[in-house]
Design a protein around this motif. Sequence first.
Motif, PDB file in Angstrom:
ATOM      1  N   VAL A  78      47.427  82.830  23.976  1.00  0.00           N
ATOM      2  CA  VAL A  78      48.050  83.778  24.387  1.00  0.00           C
ATOM      3  C   VAL A  78      48.216  84.563  25.433  1.00  0.00           C
ATOM      4  O   VAL A  78      47.545  85.143  26.423  1.00  0.00           O
ATOM      5  N   PHE A  79      49.740  84.622  26.613  1.00  0.00           N
ATOM      6  CA  PHE A  79      50.159  84.840  27.835  1.00  0.00           C
ATOM      7  C   PHE A  79      50.491  86.173  27.799  1.00  0.00           C
ATOM      8  O   PHE A  79      51.250  85.960  27.190  1.00  0.00           O
ATOM      9  N   GLN A  80      50.324  86.710  29.269  1.00  0.00           N
ATOM     10  CA  GLN A  80      51.517  88.301  28.516  1.00  0.00           C
ATOM     11  C   GLN A  80      52.386  87.974  29.551  1.00  0.00           C
ATOM     12  O   GLN A  80      53.653  88.756  29.879  1.00  0.00           O
ATOM     13  N   GLN A  81      53.168  86.997  30.438  1.00  0.00           N
ATOM     14  CA  GLN A  81      53.555  86.108  30.964  1.00  0.00           C
ATOM     15  C   GLN A  81      54.979  86.207  29.966  1.00  0.00           C
ATOM     16  O   GLN A  81      54.982  85.050  28.782  1.00  0.00           O
ATOM     17  N   GLN A  82      56.142  87.161  30.829  1.00  0.00           N
ATOM     18  CA  GLN A  82      57.329  86.659  29.565  1.00  0.00           C
ATOM     19  C   GLN A  82      58.932  85.552  29.787  1.00  0.00           C
ATOM     20  O   GLN A  82      59.161  85.208  28.963  1.00  0.00           O
ATOM     21  N   ASP A  83      57.880  85.158  30.471  1.00  0.00           N
ATOM     22  CA  ASP A  83      58.872  84.248  31.001  1.00  0.00           C
ATOM     23  C   ASP A  83      58.480  83.144  31.272  1.00  0.00           C
ATOM     24  O   ASP A  83      58.952  81.997  31.905  1.00  0.00           O
ATOM     25  N   LEU A  84      57.724  82.170  30.316  1.00  0.00           N
ATOM     26  CA  LEU A  84      56.495  81.211  30.544  1.00  0.00           C
ATOM     27  C   LEU A  84      58.060  79.956  29.428  1.00  0.00           C
ATOM     28  O   LEU A  84      58.741  80.604  28.684  1.00  0.00           O
ATOM     29  N   GLU A  85      58.214  78.552  30.470  1.00  0.00           N
ATOM     30  CA  GLU A  85      58.530  77.758  29.287  1.00  0.00           C
ATOM     31  C   GLU A  85      57.290  76.354  29.540  1.00  0.00           C
ATOM     32  O   GLU A  85      56.523  76.458  30.020  1.00  0.00           O
ATOM     33  N   MET A  86      57.179  76.206  27.553  1.00  0.00           N
ATOM     34  CA  MET A  86      55.988  74.971  27.427  1.00  0.00           C
ATOM     35  C   MET A  86      55.602  74.016  28.757  1.00  0.00           C
ATOM     36  O   MET A  86      54.749  73.502  28.848  1.00  0.00           O
ATOM     37  N   HIS A  87      56.953  73.367  28.750  1.00  0.00           N
ATOM     38  CA  HIS A  87      56.918  72.094  29.774  1.00  0.00           C
ATOM     39  C   HIS A  87      56.437  72.373  31.084  1.00  0.00           C
ATOM     40  O   HIS A  87      55.588  71.973  32.293  1.00  0.00           O
ATOM     41  N   ASP A  88      55.824  74.029  31.689  1.00  0.00           N
ATOM     42  CA  ASP A  88      55.633  74.106  32.264  1.00  0.00           C
ATOM     43  C   ASP A  88      53.766  74.840  32.670  1.00  0.00           C
ATOM     44  O   ASP A  88      53.073  74.916  33.948  1.00  0.00           O
ATOM     45  N   LEU A  89      53.690  74.589  31.727  1.00  0.00           N
ATOM     46  CA  LEU A  89      52.383  74.806  31.171  1.00  0.00           C
ATOM     47  C   LEU A  89      51.482  73.609  31.109  1.00  0.00           C
ATOM     48  O   LEU A  89      52.267  72.042  31.051  1.00  0.00           O
ATOM     49  N   PRO A  90      50.034  73.044  31.326  1.00  0.00           N
ATOM     50  CA  PRO A  90      49.069  71.883  31.053  1.00  0.00           C
ATOM     51  C   PRO A  90      49.672  71.194  29.745  1.00  0.00           C
ATOM     52  O   PRO A  90      50.046  71.917  28.578  1.00  0.00           O
ATOM     53  N   LYS A  91      49.343  70.112  29.494  1.00  0.00           N
ATOM     54  CA  LYS A  91      50.390  69.220  28.451  1.00  0.00           C
ATOM     55  C   LYS A  91      49.441  69.565  27.340  1.00  0.00           C
ATOM     56  O   LYS A  91      49.822  68.979  25.934  1.00  0.00           O
ATOM     57  N   PHE A  92      47.854  69.645  27.890  1.00  0.00           N
ATOM     58  CA  PHE A  92      46.385  69.593  26.586  1.00  0.00           C
ATOM     59  C   PHE A  92      47.272  71.637  25.716  1.00  0.00           C
ATOM     60  O   PHE A  92      46.859  71.234  25.223  1.00  0.00           O
ATOM     61  N   LEU A  93      48.092  72.461  26.183  1.00  0.00           N
ATOM     62  CA  LEU A  93      48.810  72.981  25.499  1.00  0.00           C
ATOM     63  C   LEU A  93      49.744  72.877  24.661  1.00  0.00           C
ATOM     64  O   LEU A  93      50.147  73.649  23.505  1.00  0.00           O
ATOM     65  N   TRP A  94      50.209  71.725  24.688  1.00  0.00           N
ATOM     66  CA  TRP A  94      51.843  70.875  23.712  1.00  0.00           C
ATOM     67  C   TRP A  94      51.224  69.635  23.675  1.00  0.00           C
ATOM     68  O   TRP A  94      51.642  68.221  24.070  1.00  0.00           O
ATOM     69  N   PRO A  95      50.085  69.455  23.105  1.00  0.00           N
ATOM     70  CA  PRO A  95      49.223  67.724  23.357  1.00  0.00           C
ATOM     71  C   PRO A  95      49.887  66.709  22.195  1.00  0.00           C
ATOM     72  O   PRO A  95      50.521  67.636  21.599  1.00  0.00           O
ATOM     73  N   ALA A  96      49.579  65.515  22.713  1.00  0.00           N
ATOM     74  CA  ALA A  96      50.998  64.446  21.752  1.00  0.00           C
ATOM     75  C   ALA A  96      50.007  64.250  20.699  1.00  0.00           C
ATOM     76  O   ALA A  96      48.541  63.842  21.017  1.00  0.00           O
TER      77      ALA A  96
END
Length: 644
Positions: free
Chosen positions: A559-577
């Motif tokens: 849970v991140f406080q920033q409101q302008d996040l896009e999933m693919h800008d985050l480490p892939k561990f947080l959207w794993p295959a």
Amino acid sequence: MQYHLNGFKPGNYQVIDEARQPYPNPPVEDLPSEVDVLIVGTGPAGLTMARQLSIFSDIKTCIVDMAPGPLLFGRADGISCRTQEIMEAFNCSEMVVKETYHLMQNTYWEPDPENPQNIRRLYKIDDARLGLSEFKHGIVNQARLHELLTDGMENSVTGLKPHYSRKLVSFEIDESLTQDLNAYPITATFERTDEMGKGKLETVKARFAVGCDGGRSSVRRGMGIALQGDSANKAWGVMDILLNTDFPNIRVKAFIQSKDHGAVMTIPREGGYLIRFYVELDLLGKDKRAADVALTEKDIIAKAQKIFHPYKLDVKEVAWWSIYEVGQRIAERFDNRPLESSEDIFPRAFLAGDACHTHSPKGGWGLNTSLPDTFNLGWKMAHVLQGKADPKLLNTYATERRKVAQHLIDADRELSKLVATRPTADDQSEQAHVDTKKIEEFMKRQSGFVAGTSIEYFPSYISTGQENQQLATGFNIGQRFHSAEAARVADGRHQHLGHLVKADGRWRVFIFGGKDDPRNSASSSYQLVDYLANHSESPIVKYTPKGADVDSVIDTYAVFQQQDLEMHDLPKFLWPAKGKYGLNDYEKVFQPIKGADIFDMRGINRDAGCIVIVRPDQHVANILPLTAHEALSKFFDHFMIEQN
């Protein structure tokens, strides 16, 4: 939803009254000769244990009961907030919420000073448990809750079903085998009670056993464990009825005290028409049991009519009734280990529910303490059987749950004295004085315990980190993870974070990011994610089996406080295959909701952030700073077994 208009009918409430049928008794099938886990008893404790284990294809479970089939008439029908949270972990809270009576208000009545033979209302107040959970305290037929659990078992990968019509005739433990995890030290012999197989004996060998077979538990006797406690020598009548009345608060929970005839506690039931009465009866003689009281439901009704004066009770149907004695007892131990056993000795047989704690039903604590007993035990046993954790983990069941049971016994003893207008064994005054205000104060003081939301486990290696509590003051270590909503980054959907903690045996790690941008490689959140994903000492690297999905043992959310996040800008561990196609999971990252910010609601440090580790039974196990990588690994190292 409304039902029971033309008479009480058990069964599936999704079927209209006219077509609803009672649950049929299933066919009798042979018991297996060897199992990993034998569960005796199909009450809430037994079914919760079976429901958890049914999802593991590599664990062979057998659940047995003496009854000829599923329960039809509920006994313990109060469903606490915490119990509904657990049902959400089984993916069936929506049905519970839809079908239950929601307990919103309480009323208190006492003799009218101007005409003491009549009763008058003192006040009506909101229920003290409101706001403790996203769920409200509810009332529904216990049999319906059982059906939801058995449906989940049958629809699981193992297709687990209860075996009925079996009486346990012997239960033995070979102590020479108990410390060999691969051995089958337990031998249970059952006698069939159905007409076709009456008298036939069946023997089951088991690696582990759980006795959930009630206050007169045969498993407990086989383990040589005594119940400690006493009886107040006081009888109460309980009945579920359909009636007409001019009593103005018949659809609100009420405590009613008369001048000369005792007290009644009323609890409205599901469906809009049914209601439960607890009616105070007379003092039992020494060494007498409730079964010795020669009264019928007509006597209970007559007593209630006197207490309700000047209001009329026109009872049309009694769906169920019983007479019970007030008493509180607790087992001296909750597993087969001798008292004062060292931590190196692990148990093979356990007691849960009424088999290890009995009390009066007025507080609505029975089902709501029994069900969490095995919700605590189930994941631990699965961990051990699957080779994920050291068997010593099983020792924590008795330590954690006996503390809760003792609190229950103490609270029930206090409540039983408060509501009794007739003497009890330890109060031989001609008439006990009932202070209605004290009853209200008791319910407020115990609201968290009654709701199940304040139950807290002792500090231990799976309930630790108290020195970091200030990082998230609203997630009390040892208590259940207090859910709140957040917005999913990928699609904006609002999601209760507590509802992510399903009863699937997995741990959850919640990363609450600090003020630094998680996309920045120098931020604490980014470095923590990198450690979890790649470091050789990471608990995810060490304890996830080779070839398994990255979240199969420890499931990570952020849970991140920033409101302008896009999933693919985050480490892939947080959207794993995951899965055989390597599909990406986009449901692991969240943001606070404006106006209902989880950081504010749960007292999370905005600057530093934190890690919240949640156990498979939804209790908070640890809180750590985002930078405490080594401490995070050591937490799991204490009891987990490395898989790679």
